[in-house]
Motif scaffolding. Structure first.
Motif, mmCIF file in Angstrom:
data_model
loop_
_atom_site.group_PDB
_atom_site.id
_atom_site.type_symbol
_atom_site.label_atom_id
_atom_site.label_comp_id
_atom_site.label_asym_id
_atom_site.label_seq_id
_atom_site.Cartn_x
_atom_site.Cartn_y
_atom_site.Cartn_z
ATOM 1 N N LYS A 132 32.342 -46.512 7.734
ATOM 2 C CA LYS A 132 33.736 -46.850 7.428
ATOM 3 C C LYS A 132 34.201 -46.070 6.204
ATOM 4 O O LYS A 132 33.443 -45.937 5.240
ATOM 5 N N VAL A 133 35.428 -45.570 6.253
ATOM 6 C CA VAL A 133 35.998 -44.847 5.111
ATOM 7 C C VAL A 133 37.316 -45.502 4.715
ATOM 8 O O VAL A 133 38.181 -45.754 5.563
ATOM 9 N N CYS A 134 37.453 -45.803 3.429
ATOM 10 C CA CYS A 134 38.709 -46.351 2.912
ATOM 11 C C CYS A 134 39.237 -45.312 1.936
ATOM 12 O O CYS A 134 38.514 -44.896 1.033
ATOM 13 N N THR A 135 40.477 -44.884 2.131
ATOM 14 C CA THR A 135 40.994 -43.808 1.287
ATOM 15 C C THR A 135 42.367 -44.170 0.735
ATOM 16 O O THR A 135 43.193 -44.760 1.438
ATOM 17 N N ILE A 136 42.579 -43.845 -0.535
ATOM 18 C CA ILE A 136 43.820 -44.235 -1.233
ATOM 19 C C ILE A 136 44.587 -42.999 -1.677
ATOM 20 O O ILE A 136 43.999 -42.071 -2.238
ATOM 21 N N VAL A 160 43.811 -45.901 5.522
ATOM 22 C CA VAL A 160 44.534 -45.241 4.424
ATOM 23 C C VAL A 160 45.402 -46.280 3.739
ATOM 24 O O VAL A 160 46.059 -47.083 4.408
ATOM 25 N N ARG A 161 45.387 -46.266 2.411
ATOM 26 C CA ARG A 161 46.246 -47.194 1.673
ATOM 27 C C ARG A 161 47.065 -46.424 0.652
ATOM 28 O O ARG A 161 46.558 -45.498 0.016
ATOM 29 N N LEU A 162 48.314 -46.821 0.515
ATOM 30 C CA LEU A 162 49.193 -46.209 -0.484
ATOM 31 C C LEU A 162 49.007 -46.950 -1.799
ATOM 32 O O LEU A 162 49.105 -48.178 -1.845
ATOM 33 N N GLY A 163 48.716 -46.219 -2.873
ATOM 34 C CA GLY A 163 48.570 -46.878 -4.168
ATOM 35 C C GLY A 163 47.851 -46.012 -5.172
ATOM 36 O O GLY A 163 47.501 -44.863 -4.890
ATOM 37 N N ASP A 164 47.617 -46.593 -6.358
ATOM 38 C CA ASP A 164 46.896 -45.919 -7.427
ATOM 39 C C ASP A 164 45.405 -46.219 -7.264
ATOM 40 O O ASP A 164 44.980 -47.370 -7.405
ATOM 41 N N PRO A 237 45.583 -33.015 -11.068
ATOM 42 C CA PRO A 237 45.375 -34.203 -11.907
ATOM 43 C C PRO A 237 45.398 -35.515 -11.132
ATOM 44 O O PRO A 237 46.088 -35.642 -10.133
ATOM 45 N N PHE A 238 44.615 -36.448 -11.650
ATOM 46 C CA PHE A 238 44.610 -37.832 -11.177
ATOM 47 C C PHE A 238 45.797 -38.482 -11.883
ATOM 48 O O PHE A 238 45.827 -38.590 -13.103
ATOM 49 N N THR A 239 46.819 -38.863 -11.124
ATOM 50 C CA THR A 239 47.998 -39.437 -11.761
ATOM 51 C C THR A 239 47.905 -40.958 -11.759
ATOM 52 O O THR A 239 47.141 -41.532 -10.977
ATOM 53 N N ARG A 240 48.655 -41.569 -12.628
ATOM 54 C CA ARG A 240 48.636 -43.035 -12.700
ATOM 55 C C ARG A 240 49.984 -43.584 -12.270
ATOM 56 O O ARG A 240 51.007 -42.937 -12.458
#
Ligand code: SAH
Length: 244
Positions: A132-136, A160-164, A237-240
């Motif tokens: 299983k793969v969970c990706t944000i 797939v989930r939308l979010g930080d 960059p990893f954005t917040r």
């Protein structure tokens, strides 16, 4: 006469095969695998003397990278370089995707977290190797497109989930492996919390647009990790999310 007819028919069949190969980018994908293997041999200190595992090479060889990028050209999709996927984001060069996947040591029964879905390509590779793969993904349009691409290609074990992604995805975990595809100065503590003991996290750590190192963090005990910097890299960059 009969021979001529057979000849014409076999020529038509061969032409159809060639067209099918062109649209599937079979040759280019095979060449990409050869490039990755050669690169691994000349970077043995990074990949290891044994090179990439067969499982990782097979997953890379079966995943149609050209279907994850806006410009679906075979020659562009399979060159060993990063590619723009729109909205200022990029999909990593195939060698780096293979390297991150290898370092994550994904097994068939694993649950894997990816932060930074982007096009969905890395998630698709992981989905071939894990249960299983969970990706944000933090950018709505990218999350939407990747969800559709993965669904159309029947990657049924990816969510797939939308979010930080800084906060991880506790309901989907705990995780055996994590792959973060955007760079940050330090590993987000919630990710370490959601990593199983014995699990590993692979992530570019370092300054935005500065020196970054692909880093492997292994959780060796409930409150103990080991960290190893593998190779200098350059990631977006990893954005917040706002308000933090
Ligand atoms: N793995 C992707 C490439 C990702 S590029 C692929 O295979 O195509 C890095 C991605 O991380 C970008 O899409 C960016 O929008 C996303 N990102 C950056 N910061 C994030 C965050 N805090 N949470 C989730 N995604 C993030």
């Amino acid at each position: 006469m009969k021979t001529l007819l057979l000849l014409v028919l076999s020529m038509i069949a061969a032409a159809r095969d060639a067209t099918a190969q062109d649209t599937e980018c079979v040759r280019e994908r095979a060449a990409m695998i050869e490039t990755i293997k050669t690169y691994a041999r000349s970077h043995a200190s990074v990949v290891g003397q044994q090179g990439f595992s067969e499982r990782v090479l097979e997953a890379m060889g079966q995943t149609k990278r050209h279907l994850f990028i806006p410009e679906r050209s075979c020659s562009i999709a399979y060159a060993d370089r990063p590619l723009p996927i729109g909205l200022g984001q990029t999909i990593s060069q195939p060698f780096i995707v293979a390297l991150m996947t290898e370092l994550a040591e994904v097994a068939p029964d694993h649950v894997v977290l990816e932060v930074g879905t982007g096009s969905g390509y890395q998630a698709a590779i992981l989905a071939r190797l894990a249960r299983k793969v969970c990706t944000i993904e933090i950018v709505p349009q990218l999350a939407e497109t990747a969800t559709k691409t993965l669904k159309d290609l029947a990657y049924d074990n990816v969510s797939v989930r939308l979010g930080d992604g800084y906060a991880g995805w506790p309901e989907c975990g705990p995780f055996d492996a994590m792959v973060v595809t955007a760079a940050l100065g330090q590993v987000p503590p919630p990710l370490i919390e959601q990593l199983k003991v014995g699990g590993r996290l692979v992530m570019p750590v370092g300054a935005e647009y500065g020196t970054q190192h692909l880093t492997v963090v292994e959780k060796v005990a409930p409150d103990k990790t080991t960290t190893r910097a593998v190779v200098p890299v350059r990631f977006v960059p990893f954005t917040r999310s706002q308000g933090r």
